[in-house]
Write an enzyme that holds these catalytic residues in place. Sequence first.
Site, mmCIF file in Angstrom:
data_model
loop_
_atom_site.group_PDB
_atom_site.id
_atom_site.type_symbol
_atom_site.label_atom_id
_atom_site.label_comp_id
_atom_site.label_asym_id
_atom_site.label_seq_id
_atom_site.Cartn_x
_atom_site.Cartn_y
_atom_site.Cartn_z
ATOM 1 N N CYS A 1 31.713 27.607 39.706
ATOM 2 C CA CYS A 1 32.937 26.810 39.541
ATOM 3 C C CYS A 1 32.862 25.522 40.361
ATOM 4 O O CYS A 1 32.615 25.558 41.566
ATOM 5 C CB CYS A 1 34.148 27.618 39.982
ATOM 6 S SG CYS A 1 35.642 26.626 40.078
ATOM 7 N N VAL A 2 33.084 24.402 39.706
ATOM 8 C CA VAL A 2 32.896 23.099 40.358
ATOM 9 C C VAL A 2 33.836 22.897 41.550
ATOM 10 O O VAL A 2 33.397 22.431 42.612
ATOM 11 C CB VAL A 2 32.994 21.929 39.348
ATOM 12 C CG1 VAL A 2 34.372 21.857 38.686
ATOM 13 C CG2 VAL A 2 32.643 20.608 40.002
#
Lengths: 130, 121
Positions: free
Chosen positions: A78-79
């Site tokens: 997840c960024v």
Amino acid sequence: MKISVVIYAAPADQQANASALHFCRAALAAGHQIYRLFFYEQGVNTANELSVFPQDESHLSQQWQTLIKENKLDAVVCVASALKRGILNAEEARRYEKSAKTLASGFEISGLGQWVDACIHSDRVVSFGS
Amino acid sequence: MSKNKVISLIIRQAPYGSSRAKATLDMALSAAVFEQSVQLIFMDDGVFQLLAKQDPAAIGAKNTSAALTALPLYGIETVYVASESLQQRGLAAEDLSISARVSGWQEISALLHRSDTVISL
């Protein structure tokens, strides 16, 4: 069965990270398909290329990388979770003018949309860590 | 992304003790943006996230309850809160910042039963 796995636990801190790895191995061995691995919150530390483990401890990040490579798994980090924890691919490192890329090979940085997509397309979504 | 799934998020953590409150809310909003049916269920210490008049500025934290008011904009119409968890903490529905459906374990169990995915953070 199509299974997606969400990992919240960090490799050096919580057993849940190792449990997730063992679960994936068992699921694949039983003939199930792993649609996606989604690393969220502290779980993104799994994708840190710079982590070093003592020789007498199992190097979880490396084991994940091997599993991903051998089974051609889709492993998403997840960024938002990753950037805060210093997990950057080359592109993000350039964008934020940081000195290094730290994302290990086999992982890709993307967003929560990939988690939603995994929920839509999997028969089961199993999460590890709390 | 098309297929509509029922995704339940069980929220058990108090706000500000960890990053979990925001992480779970982000998951809820993402699922809603991609037009999935989201059931947000607050229980245990998670009910503290719903308290009105939060002011975490002194500890350098962001007010997570502000985002809760935006839930209807994302199509998350009903938020559920465990009645027993409220009672245990001396709280009532009128102490909450948003209108939440106060539910017993039986109702919550039915919500989970009809879910395709349950996330508990």
